[in-house]
Design a protein around this motif. Sequence first.
Motif, PDB file in Angstrom:
ATOM      1  N   UNK A  65       0.839  -1.211   0.000  1.00 35.29           N
ATOM      2  CA  UNK A  65       0.000   0.000   0.000  1.00 35.29           C
ATOM      3  C   UNK A  65       0.869   1.254   0.000  1.00 35.29           C
ATOM      4  N   UNK A  66       1.976   1.219   0.733  1.00 33.44           N
ATOM      5  CA  UNK A  66       2.879   2.379   0.749  1.00 33.44           C
ATOM      6  C   UNK A  66       3.505   2.588  -0.633  1.00 33.44           C
ATOM      7  N   UNK A  67       3.842   1.483  -1.307  1.00 30.85           N
ATOM      8  CA  UNK A  67       4.399   1.595  -2.657  1.00 30.85           C
ATOM      9  C   UNK A  67       3.366   2.197  -3.620  1.00 30.85           C
ATOM     10  N   UNK A  80       3.731   5.845  -5.790  1.00 31.51           N
ATOM     11  CA  UNK A  80       3.527   6.120  -7.222  1.00 31.51           C
ATOM     12  C   UNK A  80       2.507   7.248  -7.387  1.00 31.51           C
ATOM     13  N   UNK A  81       1.458   7.217  -6.571  1.00 31.82           N
ATOM     14  CA  UNK A  81       0.473   8.300  -6.630  1.00 31.82           C
ATOM     15  C   UNK A  81       1.150   9.632  -6.315  1.00 31.82           C
ATOM     16  N   UNK A  82       2.027   9.631  -5.325  1.00 34.00           N
ATOM     17  CA  UNK A  82       2.760  10.857  -4.973  1.00 34.00           C
ATOM     18  C   UNK A  82       3.615  11.319  -6.147  1.00 34.00           C
ATOM     19  N   UNK A  83       4.206  10.369  -6.861  1.00 38.76           N
ATOM     20  CA  UNK A  83       5.033  10.733  -8.023  1.00 38.76           C
ATOM     21  C   UNK A  83       4.172  11.365  -9.127  1.00 38.76           C
ATOM     22  N   UNK A  94       7.292  14.901  -3.565  1.00 39.10           N
ATOM     23  CA  UNK A  94       6.960  13.503  -3.249  1.00 39.10           C
ATOM     24  C   UNK A  94       7.119  13.246  -1.759  1.00 39.10           C
ATOM     25  N   UNK A  95       8.218  13.749  -1.206  1.00 34.05           N
ATOM     26  CA  UNK A  95       8.472  13.543   0.221  1.00 34.05           C
ATOM     27  C   UNK A  95       7.390  14.216   1.065  1.00 34.05           C
ATOM     28  N   UNK A  96       7.000  15.428   0.671  1.00 37.32           N
ATOM     29  CA  UNK A  96       5.966  16.128   1.422  1.00 37.32           C
ATOM     30  C   UNK A  96       4.650  15.328   1.388  1.00 37.32           C
ATOM     31  N   UNK A  97       4.299  14.842   0.196  1.00 35.23           N
ATOM     32  CA  UNK A  97       3.048  14.089   0.067  1.00 35.23           C
ATOM     33  C   UNK A  97       3.092  12.785   0.858  1.00 35.23           C
ATOM     34  N   UNK A  98       4.251  12.125   0.849  1.00 37.46           N
ATOM     35  CA  UNK A  98       4.359  10.849   1.564  1.00 37.46           C
ATOM     36  C   UNK A  98       4.192  11.037   3.069  1.00 37.46           C
ATOM     37  N   UNK A  99       4.474  12.253   3.533  1.00 39.80           N
ATOM     38  CA  UNK A  99       4.263  12.544   4.955  1.00 39.80           C
ATOM     39  C   UNK A  99       2.806  12.836   5.275  1.00 39.80           C
TER      40      UNK A  99
END
Length: 334
Positions: free
Chosen positions: A56-58, A62-65, A293-298
């Motif tokens: 799910x994190x992966x 991709x969505x963040x990318x 991407x990093x911001x979204x992943x947080x």
Amino acid sequence: PRRILSGIQASGALHLGNYLGALKRFTALQDSGAPCFLFVADMHAITVWQEPEKLAAQTREIAAAYLASGLDPAKSVIFPQSAVRAHAELAWIFNCVARLGWLDRMTQFKEKSGKHKERASVGLYTYPVLQAADILLYKATEVPVGEDQKQHLELTRDIAAKFNNDFGVPGFFPLPDPLIQGPATRVMSLRDGQAKMSKSDPSDMSRINLTDDADAIAGKIRKSKTDMGVMPAPDEALDDRPEVKNLIAIYAALSDQSREQVTAEFAGQGFGAFKPKLAELAVSSLAPVTAEMRRLMNDPAEIDRVLKSGAERAAEIADPVVDEVKRIVGFWRA
Ligand code: TYM
């Protein structure tokens, strides 16, 4: 009507090849006037083992990318493949349309299954049939992809044509066009100009990951393989200089120029002059994307909202198509 669709596997570790061959192209097409469907291929990802606690994190990554590369969820439909049941339903029907002989010719299966074909999952074999379902479920007309997906797109057209013909429904599925465009449709390894840049290459120096920081990117470009020559003249054939050809293609794609423009600018210069410029360009182009991407992943909640609403919008298109296919095939209904 035109409809653009593409997908990226949820198998983690996006690299510069995915960015230039796919993500950057999707963003360029978003305002072309045709609706865009971009999904995370998590069902394709599990054709090889994926840790359940990571998948799910992966998918979110991709969505963040997609979002970080500039896709706007108000314009494009962004969703996880497995959240729209119709993909699996249509894939089964297409398994009964596609022929074994067609799949036997797929070079990606041969590469990915390696020496021990009997140990590969059945899903890996029928992978391109699911891909055809992904595309035709939305009656997509244009599919932007890298060069390595060309054969899968040809198979998709064969399946569409056979379905239309066998069931006597001419034109039901459009024959989609692959869009394999731009200077970087096949980004090569930084260590070997004959090998594709890929996440499965054991050497991390062979690729630029979308998670690399500026120092890592600059170091990989500095140490990238070249040859004893200098930067080529615009009329020089580069077939025997694949590493140099690749760096020029990367520069061209990152700077939105043609290869010719790039060669004209650097002809006769040494790699000691070119490589720092390429590194600077790569860092300045990728840094905003990786930071976002990093911001979204947080903030997974934001990504999850996008994926949930994307899945609902995708199903609104896909469900009636699969219902119609089931009627055409002759399945029972009340
Ligand atoms: P995947 O996840 O392997 O790769 C995603 C996209 O990146 C492109 N790509 C490259 N482009 C240039 N140079 C490279 N070195 C490079 N490596 C990868 C790929 O061509 C692709 O466009 N089967 C697809 C996922 C998929 C799909 C679909 C695509 C599933 N269903 C329906 C289009 C339509 C894949 O394996 O992509």
